[in-house]
Design a protein around this motif. Structure first.
Motif, PDB file in Angstrom:
ATOM      1  N   ARG A  23      42.866  42.253  54.955  1.00  0.00           N
ATOM      2  CA  ARG A  23      41.424  42.324  55.147  1.00  0.00           C
ATOM      3  C   ARG A  23      40.717  41.659  53.968  1.00  0.00           C
ATOM      4  NH1 ARG A  23      38.379  46.569  53.267  1.00  0.00           N
ATOM      5  NH2 ARG A  23      40.384  47.400  52.584  1.00  0.00           N
ATOM      6  N   ILE A  24      39.629  40.965  54.241  1.00  0.00           N
ATOM      7  CA  ILE A  24      38.909  40.262  53.180  1.00  0.00           C
ATOM      8  C   ILE A  24      37.776  41.108  52.604  1.00  0.00           C
ATOM      9  CG2 ILE A  24      37.412  38.272  52.713  1.00  0.00           C
ATOM     10  CD1 ILE A  24      39.178  36.653  54.621  1.00  0.00           C
ATOM     11  N   TRP A  25      37.067  41.817  53.456  1.00  0.00           N
ATOM     12  CA  TRP A  25      35.919  42.615  52.992  1.00  0.00           C
ATOM     13  C   TRP A  25      36.362  43.716  52.024  1.00  0.00           C
ATOM     14  CZ3 TRP A  25      31.069  42.699  52.069  1.00  0.00           C
ATOM     15  CH2 TRP A  25      30.346  43.900  52.017  1.00  0.00           C
ATOM     16  N   ARG A  26      35.641  43.835  50.925  1.00  0.00           N
ATOM     17  CA  ARG A  26      35.908  44.827  49.888  1.00  0.00           C
ATOM     18  C   ARG A  26      37.337  44.730  49.348  1.00  0.00           C
ATOM     19  NH1 ARG A  26      32.421  49.174  48.827  1.00  0.00           N
ATOM     20  NH2 ARG A  26      30.648  49.300  50.221  1.00  0.00           N
ATOM     21  N   ASN A  27      37.848  43.518  49.251  1.00  0.00           N
ATOM     22  CA  ASN A  27      39.195  43.345  48.717  1.00  0.00           C
ATOM     23  C   ASN A  27      39.172  42.180  47.730  1.00  0.00           C
ATOM     24  OD1 ASN A  27      41.884  43.047  48.219  1.00  0.00           O
ATOM     25  ND2 ASN A  27      42.420  42.310  50.267  1.00  0.00           N
ATOM     26  N   GLN A  28      38.907  42.508  46.464  1.00  0.00           N
ATOM     27  CA  GLN A  28      38.693  41.420  45.500  1.00  0.00           C
ATOM     28  C   GLN A  28      39.961  40.628  45.203  1.00  0.00           C
ATOM     29  OE1 GLN A  28      37.626  44.662  43.894  1.00  0.00           O
ATOM     30  NE2 GLN A  28      39.103  44.960  42.257  1.00  0.00           N
ATOM     31  N   GLU A  29      41.128  41.179  45.590  1.00  0.00           N
ATOM     32  CA  GLU A  29      42.383  40.460  45.327  1.00  0.00           C
ATOM     33  C   GLU A  29      42.472  39.154  46.123  1.00  0.00           C
ATOM     34  OE1 GLU A  29      44.809  40.998  43.021  1.00  0.00           O
ATOM     35  OE2 GLU A  29      43.329  42.424  42.264  1.00  0.00           O
ATOM     36  N   VAL A  30      41.736  39.059  47.242  1.00  0.00           N
ATOM     37  CA  VAL A  30      41.827  37.837  48.054  1.00  0.00           C
ATOM     38  C   VAL A  30      41.317  36.621  47.284  1.00  0.00           C
ATOM     39  CG1 VAL A  30      41.601  38.990  50.283  1.00  0.00           C
ATOM     40  CG2 VAL A  30      39.561  38.122  49.148  1.00  0.00           C
ATOM     41  N   TYR A  31      40.509  36.852  46.250  1.00  0.00           N
ATOM     42  CA  TYR A  31      39.934  35.708  45.544  1.00  0.00           C
ATOM     43  C   TYR A  31      40.971  34.940  44.716  1.00  0.00           C
ATOM     44  CZ  TYR A  31      35.632  37.683  47.206  1.00  0.00           C
ATOM     45  OH  TYR A  31      34.653  38.175  48.022  1.00  0.00           O
ATOM     46  N   ARG A  32      42.174  35.501  44.587  1.00  0.00           N
ATOM     47  CA  ARG A  32      43.247  34.706  43.968  1.00  0.00           C
ATOM     48  C   ARG A  32      43.618  33.549  44.899  1.00  0.00           C
ATOM     49  NH1 ARG A  32      44.817  37.700  39.675  1.00  0.00           N
ATOM     50  NH2 ARG A  32      44.595  39.957  39.875  1.00  0.00           N
ATOM     51  N   GLN A  33      43.348  33.730  46.200  1.00  0.00           N
ATOM     52  CA  GLN A  33      43.718  32.734  47.210  1.00  0.00           C
ATOM     53  C   GLN A  33      42.528  31.896  47.673  1.00  0.00           C
ATOM     54  OE1 GLN A  33      46.869  32.364  48.548  1.00  0.00           O
ATOM     55  NE2 GLN A  33      47.521  33.804  46.970  1.00  0.00           N
ATOM     56  N   ILE A  34      41.315  32.425  47.461  1.00  0.00           N
ATOM     57  CA  ILE A  34      40.134  31.778  48.039  1.00  0.00           C
ATOM     58  C   ILE A  34      39.282  31.134  46.962  1.00  0.00           C
ATOM     59  CG2 ILE A  34      37.941  32.207  49.246  1.00  0.00           C
ATOM     60  CD1 ILE A  34      39.281  34.342  50.856  1.00  0.00           C
ATOM     61  N   GLY A  35      38.844  29.916  47.207  1.00  0.00           N
ATOM     62  CA  GLY A  35      37.833  29.284  46.370  1.00  0.00           C
ATOM     63  C   GLY A  35      36.593  29.105  47.219  1.00  0.00           C
ATOM     64  N   LEU A  36      35.441  29.506  46.686  1.00  0.00           N
ATOM     65  CA  LEU A  36      34.215  29.470  47.484  1.00  0.00           C
ATOM     66  C   LEU A  36      33.194  28.539  46.841  1.00  0.00           C
ATOM     67  CD1 LEU A  36      32.280  30.644  49.693  1.00  0.00           C
ATOM     68  CD2 LEU A  36      31.709  32.424  48.027  1.00  0.00           C
ATOM     69  N   VAL A  37      32.664  27.626  47.652  1.00  0.00           N
ATOM     70  CA  VAL A  37      31.557  26.787  47.182  1.00  0.00           C
ATOM     71  C   VAL A  37      30.322  27.209  47.961  1.00  0.00           C
ATOM     72  CG1 VAL A  37      30.698  24.434  46.910  1.00  0.00           C
ATOM     73  CG2 VAL A  37      33.143  24.883  46.753  1.00  0.00           C
ATOM     74  N   PRO A  38      29.461  28.035  47.345  1.00  0.00           N
ATOM     75  CA  PRO A  38      28.306  28.550  48.083  1.00  0.00           C
ATOM     76  C   PRO A  38      27.248  27.473  48.300  1.00  0.00           C
ATOM     77  CG  PRO A  38      28.310  29.415  45.846  1.00  0.00           C
ATOM     78  CD  PRO A  38      29.499  28.520  45.975  1.00  0.00           C
ATOM     79  N   GLU A  39      26.338  27.759  49.237  1.00  0.00           N
ATOM     80  CA  GLU A  39      25.308  26.772  49.546  1.00  0.00           C
ATOM     81  C   GLU A  39      24.238  26.742  48.448  1.00  0.00           C
ATOM     82  OE1 GLU A  39      23.240  27.455  53.207  1.00  0.00           O
ATOM     83  OE2 GLU A  39      22.283  25.493  53.165  1.00  0.00           O
ATOM     84  N   ARG A  40      23.933  27.918  47.905  1.00  0.00           N
ATOM     85  CA  ARG A  40      22.856  27.969  46.916  1.00  0.00           C
ATOM     86  C   ARG A  40      23.261  27.270  45.626  1.00  0.00           C
ATOM     87  NH1 ARG A  40      20.145  33.856  46.978  1.00  0.00           N
ATOM     88  NH2 ARG A  40      18.615  32.798  45.691  1.00  0.00           N
ATOM     89  N   GLU A  41      22.249  26.807  44.917  1.00  0.00           N
ATOM     90  CA  GLU A  41      22.522  25.959  43.759  1.00  0.00           C
ATOM     91  C   GLU A  41      22.583  26.692  42.434  1.00  0.00           C
ATOM     92  OE1 GLU A  41      20.316  22.479  43.221  1.00  0.00           O
ATOM     93  OE2 GLU A  41      21.240  21.509  44.940  1.00  0.00           O
ATOM     94  N   SER A  42      21.963  27.860  42.357  1.00  0.00           N
ATOM     95  CA  SER A  42      21.897  28.511  41.043  1.00  0.00           C
ATOM     96  C   SER A  42      23.290  28.790  40.524  1.00  0.00           C
ATOM     97  CB  SER A  42      21.123  29.821  41.124  1.00  0.00           C
ATOM     98  OG  SER A  42      20.505  29.936  42.351  1.00  0.00           O
ATOM     99  N   MET A  43      23.503  28.442  39.274  1.00  0.00           N
ATOM    100  CA  MET A  43      24.830  28.610  38.696  1.00  0.00           C
ATOM    101  C   MET A  43      24.730  28.714  37.179  1.00  0.00           C
ATOM    102  SD  MET A  43      25.988  24.768  39.731  1.00  0.00           S
ATOM    103  CE  MET A  43      27.035  24.377  38.378  1.00  0.00           C
ATOM    104  N   TYR A  44      24.016  29.700  36.683  1.00  0.00           N
ATOM    105  CA  TYR A  44      23.916  29.885  35.234  1.00  0.00           C
ATOM    106  C   TYR A  44      23.506  28.569  34.573  1.00  0.00           C
ATOM    107  CZ  TYR A  44      26.467  34.126  36.295  1.00  0.00           C
ATOM    108  OH  TYR A  44      26.843  35.317  36.828  1.00  0.00           O
TER     109      TYR A  44
END
Lengths: 305, 238
Positions: free
Chosen positions: A65-86
């Motif tokens: 399961r992906i929801w509420r499972n932070q371990e999946v982020y070892r496998q997933i790279g996400l490029v969000p649509e929004r631009e803000s990035m520190y």
């Protein structure tokens, strides 16, 4: 490895259904998620990236399961649509922070590698706030790639990019797909999707409209019934001649526009029929224009087919 | 504690204009203290008024609000929180790190100036300066946790925080005595009363009530914020 499964997923916000009973499997290679604005593409990507819970159904990565499972982020790279990035960080600081947050053994080396991949090393010491849209997109890519994920999710990555940046990004994504990674990107532009993705998933109004090879989907889109507005030297005679052929479904004489509104059964049949009929009857064509080429009408046809 | 999260939070908080804004309020407190120290009249009353109402009653909640919400609400608003959340980091760790940063910044910009103001006004007599400093330390921590939680649960964290600090604590608390039992400011005052010399400060809430409430509110807000962050939903933009 790296297969995202969406199983009978729906998502509603109050009374609004954003995603309606969608099932799809996204495996290695490049997949395009195509649909008009507001079709639910972002909602789907948010669920695939663990930032939205499905109201019904399950979204899983290789069975977990992906929801509420932070371990999946070892496998997933996400490029969000929004631009803000520190935007107070430099490009390098930003990617390095992402590498550190992943707990990589050598975040510095991973950062250099990722920045090299997206060809941003030359601007790495500038603050991200000063970057152009295309540069931001590439640094966001670098941050998503820094841990070499099996799955890369990109929400409208080509939005606002100039043609050269677009080609660069496409080349990069193609390479990842060829490496056996799962690359999923969303777009509302068919040409964009078919240039890059072999496999296309189409969503319209929250529903899964079509799935498969881009050639099949392209054919579905061009073979749909078309509407045309036609002006000629003798509209009535032309109408009579056209309706006699099977590729015309209906004709209306629009008196205000002083033109014919023609409903064609299929694209190819009608486009060869019209000039032939006109020539044989000695009628001159003044205007032939498609009346409903909006993306929405193309998509809504896909849904009904 | 995660040092990367801490670094990003500190730079986000102190960089740009917010860093300057954080300096303005304590600077005002110090200026007022210098002016007050050079006037005639009952210095004890004056010190209690300035440290109690200006420092504990205004400076701490305002800083707690700016810092507590700034430590996370800004990132949630502009979406950059995605880069923290799309990592295999326990959400609890993100919250406790951000809370630690918020508390440290609140202490630096509220508790330290309070102590200095106390020394300027009244020296070390009756332990007034120390007492109010301890009061600002504990209430500063509670405010930070509370406003950090607000930053996670609502898009209108600043408005909600202002409503609590201004309307509930200042306005309602002024007229309705019972409301003071549920006021971080009064809990801080109660702790200050316990630290100060006999009869130097009077507080409305008993220490036996204030301390457990401070602890419960701080811990509960932190836990709740971690849970809420784990289920943070990004608004779909299409």
């Amino acid at each position: 490895m790296g297969t995202i499964t969406i199983d009978k997923v729906s998502r509603w916000f109050g009374n609004v259904v954003a995603v309606n009973d969608v099932s799809m499997t996204i495996g290695p290679g490049v997949t395009g998620l195509l649909g008009p604005n507001g079709a639910g593409k972002s909602t789907l990507i948010h669920m695939m990236s663990g930032f939205l819970a499905p109201s019904a159904g399950a979204v899983t990565l290789d069975g977990t399961r992906i929801w509420r499972n932070q371990e999946v982020y070892r496998q997933i790279g996400l490029v969000p649509e929004r631009e803000s990035m520190y935007d107070f960080l430099t490009g390098r600081e930003f990617v390095l922070a992402n590498a550190e947050l992943h707990g990589l053994a050598d975040p510095g080396a991973a950062t250099d590698r990722a920045l090299g991949l997206v060809e941003m090393a030359y601007a790495q010491d500038r603050r991200t706030g000063t970057y152009s849209k295309g540069m931001k997109q590439r640094v966001k890519m670098a941050s998503a790639l820094v841990h070499e994920p099996a799955v890369l999710l990109l929400d409208e990555p080509f939005n606002g990019m100039d043609p050269r940046q677009r080609l660069q990004l496409m080349e990069l994504l193609r390479r990842f797909g060829a490496d056996g990674r799962t690359v999923l990107f969303s777009s509302h532009i068919l040409e964009e999707v078919e240039q890059l993705a072999r496999h296309i998933e189409v969503v319209v109004a929250g529903r899964h409209a079509a799935s498969g090879d881009f050639r099949r989907i392209r054919r579905l889109m061009t073979d749909r019934p078309h509407r045309y507005l036609v002006r000629s030297s003798d509209d009535r005679r032309l109408a009579a001649a056209l309706i006699a052929d099977g590729s015309t479904a209906g004709i209306e004489l629009d008196r205000q526009e002083k033109a014919l509104r023609v409903q064609a059964v299929n694209f190819q049949g009608f486009t060869t029929l019209l000039p032939k009929v006109a020539r044989e009857a000695g009628i001159r064509l003044y205007t032939v224009s498609p009346a409903d080429e909006s993306l929405e009408s193309v998509f809504s046809y896909l849904v009904s087919s | 504690m995660n040092t990367t999260v801490a670094r990003l939070t500190v730079r986000g908080l102190l960089g740009r204009r917010r860093g300057l804004l954080l300096l303005v309020v304590p600077a005002l407190l110090l200026i007022i203290s210098v002016i007050a120290a050079n006037t005639d009249g009952d210095k004890h009353d004056l010190t209690v008024k300035i440290l109690g109402q200006l420092s504990l009653g205004t400076l701490v909640p305002i800083l707690g609000l700016v810092v507590g919400t700034g430590a996370i609400a800004t990132e949630i608003d502009d979406g950059s929180i995605v880069y923290l959340l799309s990592k295999p980091l326990p959400r609890r760790l993100i919250i406790t790190t951000k809370l630690a940063v918020a508390v440290a910044v609140t202490w630096a910009f509220a508790a330290v100036p309070t102590f200095v103001a106390g020394l300027i006004l009244y020296g070390t007599k009756d332990d007034l300066a120390l007492a109010f400093t301890v009061g600002t330390l504990v209430s500063g921590a509670a405010y930070s946790a509370l406003f950090l939680l607000l930053g996670v649960v609502t898009r209108h964290a600043v408005v909600a925080g202002l409503a609590y600090a201004l309307v509930w604590e200042s306005l309602v608390g002024n007229f309705v005595k019972g409301a003071r039992t549920l006021s971080v400011q009064q809990w801080g005052l109660s702790v200050a009363e316990a630290v100060a010399g006999e009869g130097a400060i009077t507080a409305d809430v008993a220490l036996g009530v204030a301390v457990p409430l401070l602890v419960v509110v701080t811990v509960a807000a932190t836990v709740l914020a971690s849970v809420k962050l784990a289920g943070l939903t990004l608004a779909a933009e299409d």
